[in-house]
Design a protein around this motif. Structure first.
Motif, PDB file in Angstrom:
ATOM      1  N   LYS A  74       0.815  -1.187  -0.072  1.00 47.42           N
ATOM      2  CA  LYS A  74      -0.053  -0.040   0.035  1.00 47.42           C
ATOM      3  C   LYS A  74       1.041   1.216   0.084  1.00 47.42           C
ATOM      4  O   LYS A  74       0.556   2.416  -0.694  1.00 47.42           O
ATOM      5  N   LYS A 129      -4.826   2.402   6.891  1.00 44.57           N
ATOM      6  CA  LYS A 129      -4.494   0.911   6.717  1.00 44.57           C
ATOM      7  C   LYS A 129      -3.206   0.772   6.963  1.00 44.57           C
ATOM      8  O   LYS A 129      -2.158   1.421   6.353  1.00 44.57           O
ATOM      9  N   SER A 134      -3.371  -7.252   5.117  1.00 41.35           N
ATOM     10  CA  SER A 134      -4.839  -7.437   4.002  1.00 41.35           C
ATOM     11  C   SER A 134      -5.668  -7.945   4.729  1.00 41.35           C
ATOM     12  O   SER A 134      -5.867  -8.147   5.679  1.00 41.35           O
ATOM     13  N   ARG A 135      -6.818  -8.365   3.901  1.00 39.36           N
ATOM     14  CA  ARG A 135      -8.151  -8.861   4.297  1.00 39.36           C
ATOM     15  C   ARG A 135      -8.830  -7.778   5.595  1.00 39.36           C
ATOM     16  O   ARG A 135      -9.409  -8.144   6.292  1.00 39.36           O
ATOM     17  N   GLY A 136      -8.482  -6.370   5.239  1.00 37.22           N
ATOM     18  CA  GLY A 136      -9.214  -5.622   6.173  1.00 37.22           C
ATOM     19  C   GLY A 136      -8.517  -5.479   7.595  1.00 37.22           C
ATOM     20  O   GLY A 136      -9.019  -4.780   8.509  1.00 37.22           O
ATOM     21  N   ILE A 139      -7.806  -2.099   9.701  1.00 32.80           N
ATOM     22  CA  ILE A 139      -8.295  -0.699   9.046  1.00 32.80           C
ATOM     23  C   ILE A 139      -9.313  -0.195  10.028  1.00 32.80           C
ATOM     24  O   ILE A 139     -10.269  -0.758  10.510  1.00 32.80           O
ATOM     25  N   GLN A 157      -5.821   7.392   3.891  1.00 36.26           N
ATOM     26  CA  GLN A 157      -6.325   7.687   2.587  1.00 36.26           C
ATOM     27  C   GLN A 157      -7.563   8.448   2.762  1.00 36.26           C
ATOM     28  O   GLN A 157      -8.338   8.235   3.632  1.00 36.26           O
ATOM     29  N   ARG A 158      -7.816   9.290   1.889  1.00 34.73           N
ATOM     30  CA  ARG A 158      -9.073  10.018   1.685  1.00 34.73           C
ATOM     31  C   ARG A 158     -10.141   8.935   1.545  1.00 34.73           C
ATOM     32  O   ARG A 158     -10.121   8.126   0.703  1.00 34.73           O
ATOM     33  N   TYR A 159     -11.295   8.981   2.423  1.00 34.45           N
ATOM     34  CA  TYR A 159     -12.141   8.074   2.409  1.00 34.45           C
ATOM     35  C   TYR A 159     -13.123   8.281   1.290  1.00 34.45           C
ATOM     36  O   TYR A 159     -13.901   9.270   1.261  1.00 34.45           O
ATOM     37  N   VAL A 160     -13.426   7.307   0.335  1.00 29.91           N
ATOM     38  CA  VAL A 160     -14.462   7.745  -0.616  1.00 29.91           C
ATOM     39  C   VAL A 160     -15.731   7.536   0.088  1.00 29.91           C
ATOM     40  O   VAL A 160     -16.281   6.420   0.276  1.00 29.91           O
ATOM     41  N   LYS A 170     -22.633  -0.887   0.320  1.00 29.18           N
ATOM     42  CA  LYS A 170     -21.527  -0.582  -0.379  1.00 29.18           C
ATOM     43  C   LYS A 170     -20.716  -1.773  -1.111  1.00 29.18           C
ATOM     44  O   LYS A 170     -21.058  -2.812  -0.608  1.00 29.18           O
ATOM     45  N   ASP A 172     -17.239  -3.063  -3.627  1.00 30.99           N
ATOM     46  CA  ASP A 172     -16.223  -2.684  -4.532  1.00 30.99           C
ATOM     47  C   ASP A 172     -15.874  -3.951  -5.623  1.00 30.99           C
ATOM     48  O   ASP A 172     -16.687  -4.968  -5.383  1.00 30.99           O
ATOM     49  N   LEU A 214     -16.434  -1.823   5.268  1.00 28.56           N
ATOM     50  CA  LEU A 214     -15.361  -2.746   4.586  1.00 28.56           C
ATOM     51  C   LEU A 214     -16.031  -3.772   3.935  1.00 28.56           C
ATOM     52  O   LEU A 214     -17.015  -4.285   4.148  1.00 28.56           O
ATOM     53  N   THR A 215     -15.401  -4.059   2.603  1.00 25.89           N
ATOM     54  CA  THR A 215     -16.304  -5.004   1.804  1.00 25.89           C
ATOM     55  C   THR A 215     -15.329  -6.351   1.719  1.00 25.89           C
ATOM     56  O   THR A 215     -15.851  -7.081   0.817  1.00 25.89           O
ATOM     57  N   ASN A 216     -14.437  -6.406   2.631  1.00 29.32           N
ATOM     58  CA  ASN A 216     -13.597  -7.828   2.649  1.00 29.32           C
ATOM     59  C   ASN A 216     -14.379  -8.776   2.860  1.00 29.32           C
ATOM     60  O   ASN A 216     -15.355  -8.850   3.948  1.00 29.32           O
ATOM     61  N   GLU A 303      -6.648  -0.671  -3.893  1.00 32.67           N
ATOM     62  CA  GLU A 303      -5.415  -1.341  -4.010  1.00 32.67           C
ATOM     63  C   GLU A 303      -5.054  -2.370  -5.060  1.00 32.67           C
ATOM     64  O   GLU A 303      -5.968  -2.891  -5.625  1.00 32.67           O
TER      65      GLU A 303
HETATM   66  P1  ADP Z   1      -7.178  -4.617   2.550  1.00 33.74           P
HETATM   67  O1  ADP Z   1      -5.675  -5.117   1.803  1.00 33.74           O
HETATM   68  O2  ADP Z   1      -6.960  -5.180   4.108  1.00 33.74           O
HETATM   69  O3  ADP Z   1      -8.118  -5.514   2.024  1.00 33.74           O
HETATM   70  P2  ADP Z   1      -8.168  -2.378   1.138  1.00 33.74           P
HETATM   71  O4  ADP Z   1      -7.283  -1.223   0.847  1.00 33.74           O
HETATM   72  O5  ADP Z   1      -8.647  -3.311   0.078  1.00 33.74           O
HETATM   73  O6  ADP Z   1      -7.224  -3.262   2.375  1.00 33.74           O
HETATM   74  O7  ADP Z   1      -9.154  -2.129   2.112  1.00 33.74           O
HETATM   75  C1  ADP Z   1     -10.343  -2.711   2.668  1.00 33.74           C
HETATM   76  C2  ADP Z   1     -11.463  -2.209   2.402  1.00 33.74           C
HETATM   77  O8  ADP Z   1     -11.712  -0.984   2.887  1.00 33.74           O
HETATM   78  C3  ADP Z   1     -11.861  -2.334   0.686  1.00 33.74           C
HETATM   79  O9  ADP Z   1     -12.074  -3.438   0.206  1.00 33.74           O
HETATM   80  C4  ADP Z   1     -13.042  -1.136   0.778  1.00 33.74           C
HETATM   81  O10 ADP Z   1     -14.221  -1.575   1.230  1.00 33.74           O
HETATM   82  C5  ADP Z   1     -12.514  -0.324   1.934  1.00 33.74           C
HETATM   83  N1  ADP Z   1     -11.725   0.803   1.580  1.00 33.74           N
HETATM   84  C6  ADP Z   1     -10.306   0.909   1.405  1.00 33.74           C
HETATM   85  N2  ADP Z   1      -9.941   2.008   1.061  1.00 33.74           N
HETATM   86  C7  ADP Z   1     -11.241   2.926   0.948  1.00 33.74           C
HETATM   87  C8  ADP Z   1     -11.149   4.335   0.531  1.00 33.74           C
HETATM   88  N3  ADP Z   1     -10.240   5.093   0.360  1.00 33.74           N
HETATM   89  N4  ADP Z   1     -12.541   4.592   0.595  1.00 33.74           N
HETATM   90  C9  ADP Z   1     -13.463   3.820   0.690  1.00 33.74           C
HETATM   91  N5  ADP Z   1     -13.422   2.536   1.016  1.00 33.74           N
HETATM   92  C10 ADP Z   1     -12.257   1.943   1.196  1.00 33.74           C
END
Ligand code: ADP
Length: 566
Positions: A74, A129, A134-136, A139, A157-160, A170, A172, A214-216, A303
């Motif tokens: 990252k 993060k 990995s895998r959330g 975070i 990181q700026r959160y979308v 939500k 991804d 988180l969508t993990n 990522e």
């Molecule tokens: P990991 O490697 O732990 O999965 P990620 O960067 O993929 O790390 O982040 C995990 C989850 O967090 C993503 O699947 C997403 O749902 C959420 N997420 C990560 N970064 C952002 C962001 N900048 N804005 C909105 N949601 C985010």
């Protein structure tokens, strides 16, 4: 009878790779029965050692390219994309949320945080993060800097905060991207992928709820709502990309433009590391790109994963991953590699590969002129000691047997134009290089082109461009070639990668799709695609993403098409 191909799986997995390869008649490596080097594919979740790259034999493949941490960690990704933004402009590199690497960037982060607060706009949110987890794991999302607590290197990181939602949830996109070569850069994206949902409704007033933000899958499969119906999302937390395509049809969105933007993100991200990637044509890598789409249908890169999970947790996984692995194996083109392997075994003094022998028969010897029974008389430890020099001698011997070089360094083993599938580019030490001394080509081995004896349509095979450069096939199974995508990018990747030209071409292509597209988006049949691919001067690509992907040339008005082929 040809010997089976042999795969090695590190630490016993992933199971779906074993399953697919066994179904295709491969055999699993067994250290008790085989020479240490008697395998064709070595698959592991973690990185390989430098020596493992150095000692590769021509028919062996590894499932990782060397030195890709520049996009898969990252902090490295954030740093590299920042560098690319500075070099090529924020109008192109605008797909990654602003990120700070802490602790180093703490002061800069605070300055940005204060600036946004002072501007008095809508509240800004941030996501923290750990850089190498990995895998959330580890975070969290926050709005107030007093909630930022960390005890290891992290990115903030700026959160979308305005993601596109489906029934309030939500999600991804997980894209599967295969880089068959960094030199020249060759990229395929699989048509299937996964849509990964949060299992509780998106709610900015509960930033601490991982099931909402988180969508993990590793997190959401433990959520209370995982098994229950969630409006249009349904049960579980995954869709296939096909289902997402279907969903898009009911939305007010320019679908082709969305797919092209996502594909552009993949290319632009890979450009950050491609020029510095060491050439290693025997490597193929499957990356998992995570992309979030916001409410305005703007895609954001979250990522890049170097070993995307291949576990089969649910029906969507089964539907996507088995086909994905099968197509990946096709992309590796083992059919023609095996022809070389067999021939080299014979020249090495062994009539049959070790696979043809019962387990008690002497194992394969790989020296240039080995004594029969040599492997039997030498202990495994001694053989390992001898390996580097034996291997060099073996490769040198192998190269002596390469057929004459055709134009522009392309060796045609069959001599007939009809069979382009066994083209190889000789390595730097090959004697055949003498005749092509002035022809630039990637260093090291270029494995033969795919499709030599597969049942796939012949005419979408790789061809030679007018320059003599190999043109990778535009489609392999559900993998669509996304780079190079036109004659200019093919040319720009021929020697040292001309990143500026590629960026420019990509920007232009996306711009044309955004503005110049007419209803000439008529879908081409596969037959038409083949006919086009047959012309030597013709270089076209498919637009990755939509069902029945159209040829790029058909996405523009006729005048635009002409420009594309200039
Ligand atoms: P990991 O490697 O732990 O999965 P990620 O960067 O993929 O790390 O982040 C995990 C989850 O967090 C993503 O699947 C997403 O749902 C959420 N997420 C990560 N970064 C952002 C962001 N900048 N804005 C909105 N949601 C985010």
């Amino acid at each position: 009878m040809a010997a089976s191909l042999v795969f090695r799986l590190h630490d016993g997995g992933p199971e779906v790779v074993r399953e697919v390869l066994l179904e295709r008649g491969w055999e699993e490596y067994d250290a008790g029965r085989r020479e240490e080097e008697d395998w064709n594919l070595y698959w592991r979740g973690s990185a390989f050692r430098n020596s493992e790259y150095r000692d590769l034999l021509p028919w062996q493949r590894l499932n990782h390219h060397p030195k890709t941490a520049g996009i898969t960690r990252k902090d490295c990704l954030a740093r590299n994309l920042r560098r690319m933004r500075a070099a090529f402009g924020s109008s192109v590199y605008n797909f990654s949320p602003t990120a700070f690497i802490l602790p180093n960037d703490y002061t800069r982060f605070l300055a940005e945080y204060d600036k946004l607060r002072a501007a008095g706009g809508p509240p800004a949110y941030w996501i923290c993060k750990p850089v190498d987890l990995s895998r959330g794991r580890g975070i969290f999302v926050f709005g107030d800097v007093r909630d930022l607590v960390y005890d290891c290197p992290v990115i903030v990181q700026r959160y979308v905060s305005d993601p596109l939602l489906i029934s309030g949830y939500k999600f991804d996109l997980r894209l599967y991207v295969c880089v068959t070569s960094f030199r020249p850069l060759t990229v395929y994206i699989h048509q299937e992928g996964l849509v990964r949902f949060a299992t509780e409704k998106h709610d900015l007033s509960s930033l601490g709820n991982p099931y909402a933000h988180l969508t993990n899958t590793s997190i959401n499969k433990l959520g209370a709502s995982y098994g229950s119906g969630k409006g249009r999302v349904g049960r579980g937390c995954k869709w296939t990309m096909s289902k997402f395509r279907h969903f898009l049809r009911g939305q007010d969105v320019d679908e082709l433009l969305l797919w092209q933007r996502i594909s552009g993100i993949v290319t632009l991200t890979l450009l950050a590391v491609a020029p510095s990637a060491p050439p290693c044509p025997n490597c193929v890598e499957l990356f998992g790109f995570d992309v979030l789409v916001d409410v305005r249908f703007k895609p954001w890169l979250l990522e890049v994963n170097c070993s995307p999970a291949l576990t089969l947790d649910c029906r969507a996984d089964v539907a996507v991953k088995k086909g994905l692995v099968g197509d990946l194996v096709d992309l590796m083109d083992y059919t023609s590699v095996d022809v070389l392997r067999e021939g080299a075994y014979r020249r090495g003094g062994s009539r049959r590969t070790s696979l043809d022998h019962p387990s008690h028969v002497p194992a394969l010897s790989r020296g240039p002129s080995p004594r029969r029974g040599h492997a039997n008389e030498t202990s495994r430890a001694e053989r390992t000691k001898q390996r580097p020099s034996r291997q060099r001698a073996f490769v040198a011997d192998y190269q002596r047997h390469l057929p004459p070089v055709g134009r522009a360094g392309v060796v045609n083993t069959s001599g007939s134009r009809g069979d382009r599938s066994r083209n190889v580019i000789p390595g730097p030490r090959s004697r055949t290089n003498a005749s092509t001394a002035n022809v630039p080509r990637p260093a090291g081995w270029k494995l033969p082109n795919i499709y030599s004896r597969s049942q796939r349509p012949e005419r979408i095979d790789g061809t030679a461009a007018p320059s003599g450069q190999h043109v990778p096939p535009l489609r392999v199974g559900d993998f669509i070639r996304t780079f190079p995508f036109n004659a200019a990018t093919l040319k720009a990747s021929r020697h040292e990668l001309d990143v500026a030209t590629v960026v420019q071409e990509l920007h232009r292509l996306t711009g044309r799709l955004a503005s110049g597209r007419s209803d000439g988006t008529r879908r081409r049949t596969e037959e038409e695609a083949r006919t086009d691919a047959d012309g030597e001067d013709d270089f076209d690509s498919l637009l990755w993403g939509p069902k029945d992907p159209p040829l790029l040339s058909r996405c523009f008005k006729p005048s635009e098409t002409t420009k594309l082929h200039r």
